[in-house]
Every structure is written in structure tokens, then in C-alpha cells.
Design a protein around this motif. Structure first.
Motif, PDB file in Angstrom:
ATOM      1  N   TYR A 204     -51.693   9.690  84.473  1.00 45.08           N
ATOM      2  CA  TYR A 204     -52.281   8.488  85.053  1.00 45.08           C
ATOM      3  C   TYR A 204     -51.472   7.253  84.681  1.00 45.08           C
ATOM      4  O   TYR A 204     -51.176   6.406  85.518  1.00 45.08           O
ATOM      5  N   ARG A 205     -51.101   7.181  83.415  1.00 39.08           N
ATOM      6  CA  ARG A 205     -50.330   6.012  82.985  1.00 39.08           C
ATOM      7  C   ARG A 205     -48.973   5.974  83.663  1.00 39.08           C
ATOM      8  O   ARG A 205     -48.488   4.902  84.041  1.00 39.08           O
ATOM      9  N   TYR A 206     -48.372   7.106  83.836  1.00 41.76           N
ATOM     10  CA  TYR A 206     -47.037   7.144  84.418  1.00 41.76           C
ATOM     11  C   TYR A 206     -47.082   6.945  85.937  1.00 41.76           C
ATOM     12  O   TYR A 206     -46.253   6.231  86.505  1.00 41.76           O
TER      13      TYR A 206
ATOM     14  N   VAL B  27     -54.872  -4.402  86.769  1.00 42.60           N
ATOM     15  CA  VAL B  27     -53.546  -5.015  86.844  1.00 42.60           C
ATOM     16  C   VAL B  27     -53.629  -6.216  87.759  1.00 42.60           C
ATOM     17  O   VAL B  27     -53.979  -6.106  88.913  1.00 42.60           O
TER      18      VAL B  27
ATOM     19  N   ASN C 159     -46.121   6.087  74.848  1.00 44.48           N
ATOM     20  CA  ASN C 159     -46.836   4.863  75.171  1.00 44.48           C
ATOM     21  C   ASN C 159     -46.296   3.621  74.530  1.00 44.48           C
ATOM     22  O   ASN C 159     -46.384   2.537  75.074  1.00 44.48           O
TER      23      ASN C 159
ATOM     24  N   ASP D 110     -51.788  10.869  80.453  1.00 48.38           N
ATOM     25  CA  ASP D 110     -50.396  10.399  80.507  1.00 48.38           C
ATOM     26  C   ASP D 110     -49.902  10.340  81.943  1.00 48.38           C
ATOM     27  O   ASP D 110     -49.143   9.448  82.320  1.00 48.38           O
TER      28      ASP D 110
ATOM     29  N   ASP E  23     -57.277  -0.484  79.403  1.00 52.74           N
ATOM     30  CA  ASP E  23     -57.061  -0.306  80.834  1.00 52.74           C
ATOM     31  C   ASP E  23     -57.678  -1.432  81.636  1.00 52.74           C
ATOM     32  O   ASP E  23     -58.646  -1.251  82.337  1.00 52.74           O
TER      33      ASP E  23
ATOM     34  N   ASP F 193     -39.145   6.648  82.275  1.00 52.79           N
ATOM     35  CA  ASP F 193     -40.563   6.442  81.979  1.00 52.79           C
ATOM     36  C   ASP F 193     -41.341   7.737  81.882  1.00 52.79           C
ATOM     37  O   ASP F 193     -42.325   7.835  81.158  1.00 52.79           O
ATOM     38  N   ALA F 194     -40.912   8.754  82.627  1.00 53.84           N
ATOM     39  CA  ALA F 194     -41.674   9.998  82.653  1.00 53.84           C
ATOM     40  C   ALA F 194     -41.720  10.650  81.280  1.00 53.84           C
ATOM     41  O   ALA F 194     -42.635  11.398  80.977  1.00 53.84           O
TER      42      ALA F 194
ATOM     43  N   ARG G   3     -51.207   4.377  87.611  1.00 56.64           N
ATOM     44  CA  ARG G   3     -51.308   2.999  87.145  1.00 56.64           C
ATOM     45  C   ARG G   3     -50.036   2.211  87.426  1.00 56.64           C
ATOM     46  O   ARG G   3     -50.082   1.020  87.637  1.00 56.64           O
TER      47      ARG G   3
END
Lengths: 359, 646
Positions: B387-389, A284, A332, B385, A281, A327-328, B392
Motif C-alpha cells: 500500500y505504501r509503495y 495526501v 520506510n 508495504d 496515514d 522505492d520498491a 499511496r
């Protein structure tokens, strides 16, 4: 002999046993010496509460009543006035267990007296300004009828009661009868007048406030002042009495009178958490996130696997069945991450906003 | 009242709405557990009622500089009074959750100070204070979820359940039921758009649109709860506030950085003629960004909303009894088109919504796999998940709705769950003395690539970059910034890398104008950028002030120092340059100088403060502790000022 009494014995009965008087003399012998005498007032109910006494002239008052409700606030205030600061008061009175009217022994004398409870009597004493109340109460399992123990209204000390007085009570079998009949007890209270006289004034000092060194001139400038804080006392008193606990709204808050908020923080409060950042993490950034040259977090692998071939773009397949949903639903490591939804087998068109090339 | 002991007061002090979100979440979960929550902003609660409370939950947030939100300030002033005793809050039980950012030095200090003060005043906590951290990968929710668990446990002990309800039942109920919504929509099918036909006069149209947007905003705000402090008493401004903006024409819009430089920084000038407005250096322009017309259309279509239907919005009052909003009399507020709500209240394609959106969406999902996925995202297991979707990736409301096509949310839920469109503020970089009737700003266009390789841009900055000079007119208003330009006799030490130079451009312009007629004290300016050839903003202007008797010239005791961070292999930043110039700095400070630091957040303000402390250490030859207290004293006296933005 125009001698001023230093100790006063009041009773509303016609006569007192000699033993009581002797006891008082003995007890207060230091006060009754030197030309000061013991005064005795009998049939005190006749006074109508009028004691012709100079203020602050008595060292002690012993008031033994057989009438319930004898010790009114008014009478007690008069006694308080007459007592010297620090003077002693002993009060005896029949009290009711419940605050209800019960026939007075002297009803025929038309002495209207509501029987008061012990709590009422205490309150009257307090209102008259007495402190340090020590209360005697009848022992539950009395070896001898009329035996008393004492309790202090603030602590559990017990002091022996003067013998003659309890005897006096014992002897008045009529009292026992009365108390049985009319559900009343006899109580004996010892109280003291405060050491200060009414109307005394004294200051409460507040701590000094120091200002920091003045930076520019290098001269420490200190401001120190004392303050009275009556608000504090008032608030505390309100709380004690269980009254509605409202801080008085301060319409204009004195900015100088605020606690230093930075002083509220201790050393450890200034610490910040050592964050264990999740393995993958990184912030970005503008150029997005690429795997480092010696990647240890596995991102490099992910990128290798995640790179889309043109084959995959033209004929997208999905083993899990989720890749096309968007994406949902993708996992990963899905190679189609970041792409819009698509149907299996149909060529994917990349939207303009997507960067496929490593920037 | 029988149920009074189940009353829980939830007080929040929120600047950007996060603390309010947390407070409302606590209220919702309390309702489900059969408590009686009352959720209030601190700005509408009288502190002297506190001793009467039995159970209070505080939610506070701390801004970057350790400052509390505006709503907290007058409450805090009351609480700090010396005359309050250590028994004042006896009998009051409390819990406290603070939101902060450990990237800043003063991490969550508001919550920490409040906690201490409450204890000093005699209150007792039922759980240890919770501290949410924006720096945590999962944001403040990482701390909030376990804290809430312990809160409900503790409350269960202090305020036992009414008979007939079991703990287990309630926990299950929490997952399954849909809460009542906050808003109620009233439809006016017969209302027609009599006012909004196309008008030949372009300016009247603009004003009408603005008015309608304002009406929509005010309606929603008053239905949300007590009016936010900024609306009621406002930050200091000059009469031109959000409600009466200046409709200002764009005079010029120039890119300052080289075309091949990665960042696009714009210099934009606004026309203030006819507005009569005055501003000072250090002040700030506010504006509401306009959302992309196409995205608004896409959103309306996706949500099946007819944009031209007139509605009004009021609070249901059912959510938090006795705290419900300032219900404006419906008769007073005429209805507004749905389009206006979408355009001006709901941020549809920029900000990311919260977890609660996903929870509510799960109740409206018709497809089974979508429902499952949404429930998964709302659960503690799915937090990572999600959070990633969502967070972030900066997933927007529109994108989420497109990813879950079977979900159709009714308008009242959309209003409640969409992130609120926020105004943006920019430091004014001009001085009225040199540019009468104009205001200039310096804007860096925000753009970045997400972890999933999607390109994103900032809503307001990219909109501004597309404004056409001489054509576009936009509503703006002036408001005070944190900086106040000191009198011309005060020497200045300015630190402003990147767009942080904007307010200082105003300071220096002001001084240059004054210098024509009066003597002015010198200025020492530390500027920083990446490459001398690419993003050296306002180079000519700064250099001109260093010549001859300029206010930044060596001759006059001033200076201009630039740090180019990427022109050499190792990084050189402003803090390095500060240490080099310590002698000059110390001279200026000793003659009464003030320091101003501005720029993007991250580590810069901290590093700069540390550098100044080093300067004091070396020049004054004192101890570490002494230097630190010097800095503190400076701050308190207003001689060390920081304004940062993210």
C-alpha cells in the motif's frame, strides 16, 4: 318409497356382511335419520362407473372394493360430484406394493384392472378433489392378522378403525391369501370433500399502500387498493410440487408494484465504520504531508532522519544495500525514499519532478 | 452433469471496474480450488434464473450518492417486485461483498439492501456480507482478504472437495501457479501500415487515429466479457457518443485563477460548428485523455514491444468457462497496431494497478531478489508495504516496471493487468442560448505531492491545460449529466463551491437568455472559494446577475452569497452561509423551488445536506425526524439534487 339416499354404500362384491351395514347405519345415524335412507349398491363393477346420482346429494359414501384398481379417477370424480361439500368418503381397495400388474381375482370376468399402489390411489383421490386423507395401513407386527392402524397423510394422528370393517377384512381370508400371493396390501382411506363447492370464487386482499404526506400542499394523499395475486399462488404451488422453479419473467414490471427499497434498511445499516486510521496515514494534500508542530505520530522524527544531506546526494551509501534499488525495495525510514534508482557511490541527479525542499 | 454441484455463479455490478476485478479474483481463486466458477456481469444475467442456482456470489459497488452501478438497475427493479414470495429463492445459497466508501453518508447501501432483499426472498447466506471501504488506509482489500478466507471455508463445508484433492494441497497450489491469461494475441507479421502514412490533411489523420483507437478499445472490451452496459444501452446522449465523437477545435483556454494561486483553474471553449449537436444545461462533455508521447515511447521500449506490429485480441475463454466474452469474429475486426493498444487502452503512467499485477510479475521475474520482493508484496504480510509503495504513492505501471527491470511481461498479460484508460467527464458551463455552437468547461488542474515527495499531476486536466487555442482539435462527445435544468418558472437554490459552479454557470446563463423574453423565477446561488482575490471564478458574471432586475438580485427574490474560506482565520464554508439565509431559502422552497448541489466530494455534500435539514427544522419548527423525512421526500420528488466528483 322414493327416498333420497343420504349415505351410499358401494361394493363390487355380490353381498356385504350385515355387520358392515349396521355399522354404517350407526356411524352415520344422524345423516340417515329424518327420512333419509342408506343406499346400497352391489356388484358395482357392472355400473361401468355410472352412478346415477344427483350432484351434492350425499353426505357420505363408503366404497368397499375387492377389485384392485376399482377406484379410478373417473369413479372418484363421480362420487365427489355426488357428495355434498364437506361430505365424507371411505375407500377400501387392495393395492399393490409395486406398481405392477398382478392377476385380478376376477380375471375370468375380464375386468381389466391394473393394480394401483397406495400412492396411485391417493393421487386419484387428490385429483378428484378430495382433501384431508387419512390412511389405514396394516400393522407391521400384527397381533391379529388384518389389524390396521391409521395414518394421516399430513400428520401422525391415529384413530381407531371401525371394528366391523377390519373384521370384514379379517374374515376375508381370501384377501390375506391374495395379499400374500400377489404381494398386495389392502388399504383403507378416509377422505373428505372440501367445504367449498367447485367453482367458488373468493378474493385475496392485499395490504393498503400509503403515500407520504404531500409536502407542498400539506394534504396527505393516500392511495389504497386491493389486488389479487394469482402469480404468488402459482409460484408457491410449483415449488411444492418440485416442478421446475421458474419465476414467470415479467416483461413489463409495474413500477408501482415494487417494494420500497429504503424500507429494507434498518437503523443500524445506516451506520458507518469508525475507522481507526493507521498512525501515519493522513490524506495526501496539495502541499504534501509535513509533520505537525507538536507531532505525536513520529513523523517529525522520520523527517529529521529522512532529510538528505548533500553529502548523501554526492556519495550515496547504503548499509542495507537496498537503497539504490528503488522505492520498491527501500524501507520506510530510508532517507532516499522517493528518489529514483542509483548506484552506490555515484552522484544522484534529482529529476525535475522531485521536491526536496519542504514546500 | 456430475460437476454441476461445484458450480459457483459470481455476479458483479461494476461501475469503474473495481467490482469486476473483485469478481474475477473470486473466479480465479475458485478455479484454483477446483470449483466451476461462472463470472458474469449482472447486466447479462436474467434475474428469473436465480431460483435455479445453488450457489451465488454477488459483488456490488455503491457510488457516492448511494446509487447502484448501471448494470445493477434493471436487475434490482426485478428483485423489488412485490409479487416475488418469500420462498422464491428457497434453496439458493449466497455470499455478498460490497464495495463502498464510508466517506459518504450512504455507505455501501446497495450491498446492504441486496442482502436484506435476498433474505426476504428466502435465500440463505453462507458467510456474513463483506463490506469493502475505500476510506480504509488499505482500501477495500483490507476487508476483502479476510472475507475471502471465510468464503472458502464456508464453501468447503457446503460443497465438499472432490475426492483426491486435499485442502492443504490446494492452498499451496494457489500460491505457486500462474493462472491462464484472459486474452490471446494473434500476430499479423505481414500486415503493413497502408492506411496510416502521414497525410497532408490533418483532419483525416485525426479521424484515422481515433478510429484505430476505438477499434483497439472495442476489441479488448468484447474480449473481456459481456459488453459493459454503457456501451450497449448507454447513458442518455444525443447521438454523439464515444463511438462518433465531434472533432472540436479549441477556441480558447484561459486561466481563471491568479498566477500565484496554488490551483490552476481553466476555462476552455470548444467549437461545435458543423456538428449539429444540441445540449442542455446540466449536460456533460466526455473525452478520452491523450497520454504523453514520451511516456508511451518509454513504455514501449521498456516492454520490448514493436509499436508497428499488427495484432488482434480475443478471449481465451479458458479463464471462466461458459462466461467467456462476446467473441467478435476475428474476420470482422481487422487487426490494429500495438501502439494503439498502448495509447488508448492501457493507462501506463497515471492510474495505479492492483495487487494482482505484482503476483503475476513474480512469475516473470528473472532476478531472485525481485521475485522475492514481488511475492512479498502479493502476500498478506506485505499488504501494508504494498500500500505504501503502490496505492499511496500512485505508482504507475511504467514506474513499477522500471523498479523491477528483470521482469518482462508478455503482451497478453500487460493488456490484462494495466489499468484501463478511462474517459473523463466535465460539466458544461455554458448555455447554447448565449453561446450558440460552443461548449465551455471549467477544469481544475489536478496536482499534488505524494508522501515520498514526488510531484504528480492529473493526466486529463494537465493535458487540457496545455491545449493550444485555435490550433488543437480533440474528439469529444456529449452526454446527459445527473442534472436536468428545470423549467424557467421553478425557483432555484444552487450550491456550487469551486468548480462545482460549472453546471450552475450554465443554468444561470440559460435563464439570463430566457429572461430577455419571458419572466423567470429567481435564483439563489451559494458559491465558495478560498480567497476573494485569487480564485473567485466568474466573479463578474455572477455580480452582473445581482444588479437591478437580475435573476439573482434581492429585488427579484434571488440572491448571491459567497463564502471565502481562507480570507479570515476561521473557516467559512457554503454550509454556514446556507444557515444564515434560511428565511429566503424557505420562501423559495415553499414556492416550489428545487435545490442543486455540485462540487468536489469529501464532506461538502454531507455538510450542505445537514445545513438544509437545519433550515427546515428552524423554519418549519418541526422535529428532527420530520425534517429528515422532508429531505427524503424532496430527494424522491427530484427537488434536491446532488452531483459530486472526486
Amino acid at each position: 318409497m322414493a327416498q333420497e339416499p343420504a349415505v351410499l354404500l358401494i361394493t363390487d362384491s355380490v353381498a356385504l356382511p350385515g355387520s358392515v351395514v349396521l355399522w354404517v347405519l350407526q356411524e352415520f345415524q344422524d345423516k340417515v335419520a329424518n327420512g333419509n335412507s342408506l343406499g346400497l349398491v352391489t356388484q358395482a363393477y357392472d355400473l361401468g362407473g355410472n352412478l346415477n346420482l344427483k350432484p351434492s346429494s350425499l353426505d357420505a359414501v363408503i366404497s368397499l372394493a375387492e377389485t384392485a384398481g376399482f377406484h379410478t379417477t373417473e369413479l372418484l370424480s363421480r362420487i365427489a360430484e355426488a357428495l355434498r361439500p364437506g361430505g365424507l368418503l371411505i375407500v377400501k381397495e387392495p393395492v399393490g406394493r409395486t406398481p405392477s400388474l398382478c392377476p385380478n381375482r376376477y380375471a375370468d370376468l375380464q375386468v381389466a384392472a391394473a393394480v394401483q399402489t397406495e400412492a396411485d390411489l391417493q393421487r386419484n383421490l387428490l385429483l378428484a378433489g378430495f382433501i384431508g386423507l387419512i390412511i389405514a395401513e396394516p400393522l407391521k407386527e400384527a397381533a391379529s392378522p388384518g389389524a390396521f392402524s391409521t395414518r394421516n397423510s399430513h400428520s401422525s394422528l391415529s384413530t381407531p378403525l371401525p371394528e366391523p370393517i377390519s373384521e370384514n377384512i379379517k374374515e376375508s381370508s381370501s384377501f390375506a391369501a391374495l395379499s400374500q400371493q400377489f404381494n398386495s396390501d389392502i388399504t383403507l382411506i378416509k377422505a373428505q370433500k372440501p367445504v367449498w363447492e367447485t367453482g367458488a370464487v373468493f378474493e385475496i386482499k392485499k395490504p393498503v399502500i400509503l403515500r407520504d404526506e404531500d409536502v407542498r400542499t400539506n394534504v396527505p394523499s393516500t392511495i389504497s387498493y386491493y389486488e389479487e395475486s394469482s402469480t404468488e399462488k402459482l409460484l408457491f404451488a410449483l415449488k411444492e410440487n418440485g416442478a421446475a422453479n421458474l419465476a414467470l419473467p415479467n416483461l413489463s414490471i409495474d413500477t408501482d408494484d415494487l417494494v420500497d427499497e429504503d424500507a429494507l434498511l434498518a437503523e443500524e445499516d445506516l451506520e458507518r465504520p469508525e475507522l481507526q486510521l493507521a498512525v501515519d496515514d493522513c490524506e495526501v494534500g496539495n502541499s504534501g504531508r509535513k509533520a505537525c508542530k507538536n507531532c505525536t505520530c513520529g513523523r517529525a522524527e522520520l523527517e529529521e532522519n529522512g532529510k538528505l544531506t548533500s553529502e548523501q546526494l554526492n556519495n550515496p551509501q547504503s548499509a542495507c544495500g537496498n537503497c539504490g534499488l528503488g522505492d520498491a525495495f527501500r524501507c520506510n525510514s530510508c532517507p532516499y525514499r522517493g528518489l529514483p534508482q542509483f548506484k552506490l557511490g555515484e552522484k544522484i541527479t534529482l529529476p525535475g519532478s522531485l521536491l526536496m525542499v519542504d514546500a | 452433469m456430475m460437476m454441476e454441484h461445484r458450480r459457483i455463479l459470481v455476479l458483479y455490478a461494476s461501475q469503474t471496474g473495481n467490482a469486476q476485478d473483485v469478481a474475477e479474483r473470486i473466479g480465479r481463486e475458485a478455479l484454483r480450488r477446483h470449483y466451476h466458477p461462472v463470472v458474469l456481469s449482472l447486466s447479462s444475467y436474467e434475474p428469473h434464473w436465480l431460483p435455479n442456482e445453488n450457489m451465488v456470489i454477488f459483488v456490488t459497488s455503491t457510488t457516492g450518492q448511494g446509487d447502484p452501478p448501471d448494470a445493477f438497475k434493471s436487475f434490482w427493479k426485478f428483485m423489488l417486485q412485490r409479487s416475488l414470495t418469500n420462498k422464491w429463492l428457497e434453496g439458493v445459497q449466497y455470499g455478498l461483498f460490497g464495495l463502498g466508501d464510508s466517506g459518504y453518508q450512504k455507505y455501501n447501501v446497495v450491498a446492504k439492501k441486496l442482502d436484506r432483499r435476498l433474505l426476504d426472498l428466502g435465500a440463505k447466506f453462507i458467510v456474513l456480507k463483506g463490506l469493502g471501504d475505500d476510506q480504509h488506509p488499505l482500501g477495500y482489500e483490507a476487508a476483502l482478504d479476510p472475507w475471502l478466507d471465510s468464503l472458502w471455508l464456508a464453501l468447503g463445508e457446503h460443497i465438499p472437495f472432490p475426492s483426491g484433492f486435499s485442502d492443504v494441497e490446494t492452498e499451496n497450489a494457489c500460491l505457486n501457479q500462474l493462472d491462464p491469461p484472459k486474452y490471446r494475441i494473434i500476430y499479423y507479421p505481414n500486415e503493413t501500415s497502408r492506411l496510416y502514412g502521414a497525410s497532408a490533411d490533418f483532419h483525416i489523420n485525426l479521424r484515422d487515429i481515433w478510429d484505430e483507437h476505438e477499434k483497439a478499445r472495442t476489441m479488448v472490451e468484447s474480449a473481456s466479457g459481456p459488453l459493459p452496459v454503457s456501451l450497449v444501452c448507454g447513458s442518455e446522449s444525443y447521438g454523439h457518443v464515444r463511438h462518433q465523437p465531434i472533432f472540436s477545435r479549441v477556441l480558447c483556454n484561459v486561466r481563471l485563477t491568479e498566477e500565484d494561486h496554488e490551483q490552476d483553474v481553466r476555462h476552455i471553449e470548444f467549437d461545435l460548428r458543423g456538428s449539429g449537436v444540441q445540449y442542455s444545461p446540466g449536460d456533460v462533455i466526455g473525452m478520452m485523455p491523450i497520454q504523453n508521447a514520451k511516456t508511451v515511447e518509454d513504455f514501449l521500449k521498456r516492454c520490448d514491444l514493436d509499436p508497428d506490429v499488427f495484432v488482434s485480441v480475443e478471449s481465451t475463454g479458458m479463464v471462466f468457462p461458459s462466461s467467456g466474452g462476446n467473441n467478435v469474429n476475428i474476420g470482422e475486426m481487422s487487426p490494429v497496431r500495438i501502439r494503439s493498444f498502448v495509447e488508448s487502452v492501457m493507462d501506463v503512467d497515471s492510474a495505479s494497478p492492483r495487487r494482482y499485477l505484482f503476483e503475476v510479475m513474480s512469475h516473470f521475474a528473472k532476478a531472485e531478489h525481485e521475485k522475492e520482493r514481488l511475492q512479498y508484496f502479493s502476500s498478506p504480510e506485505g499488504r501494508d508495504d504494498l500500500y505504501r509503495y503502490n496505492q499511496r504513492e500512485r505508482r504507475t505501471l511504467l514506474e513499477i516496471l522500471q523498479d523491477f527491470p528483470s521482469v518482462q511481461l508478455p503482451l497478453e498479460w500487460l493488456l490484462q493487468l494495466a489499468p484501463r484508460l478511462q474517459p473523463r467527464y466535465f460539466s458544461i458551463s455554458s448555455s447554447l442560448k448565449l453561446h450558440p455552437n460552443e461548449a465551455h468547461i471549467t477544469v481544475a488542474v489536478v496536482s499534488w505531492i505524494t508522501p515520498y515527495k514526488r510531484k504528480k499531476t492529473g493526466l486529463c486536466s494537465s493535458w487540457l491545460s496545455r491545449l493550444q487555442p485555435k490550433q488543437d482539435v480533440i474528439p469529444i462527445w456529449m452526454t446527459r449529466g445527473t442534472f436536468k435544468h428545470p423549467p424557467a418558472s421553478v425557483p432555484l437554490i444552487l450550491v456550487g463551491p469551486g468548480t462545482g459552479c460549472a453546471p450552475f454557470h450554465a443554468f444561470v446563463e440559460e435563464r439570463v437568455a430566457i429572461a430577455a423574453t419571458e419572466p423567470v423565477a429567481p435564483v439563489l446561488f451559494f458559491f465558495g472559494c478560498r480567497k476573494q482575490a485569487k480564485d473567485y471564478l466568474y466573479k463578474e458574471f455572477w455580480l452582473s446577475c445581482t444588479k437591478e432586475d437580475g435573476i439573482m438580485s434581492d429585488k427579484m427574490g434571488g440572491g448571491f452569497v459567497v463564502a471565502f474560506s481562507r480570507d479570515q482565520p476561521h473557516k467559512i464554508y457554503v454550509q454556514h452561509k446556507i444557515l444564515e439565509e434560511r428565511e429566503k431559502i424557505w420562501n423559495l422552497l415553499s414556492s416550489g423551488g428545487s435545490v442543486f448541489v455540485a462540487g468536489s466530494a469529501n464532506k461538502m455534500p454531507e455538510d450542505v445536506a445537514s445545513a438544509f435539514k437545519d433550515v427546515i427544522l428552524r423554519e418549519k419548527k418541526c422535529s428532527e425526524v420530520s425534517a429528515a423525512s422532508f429531505m427524503k421526500q424532496f430527494e424522491r420528488l427530484g427537488r434536491y439534487n446532488v452531483e459530486v466528483w472526486s
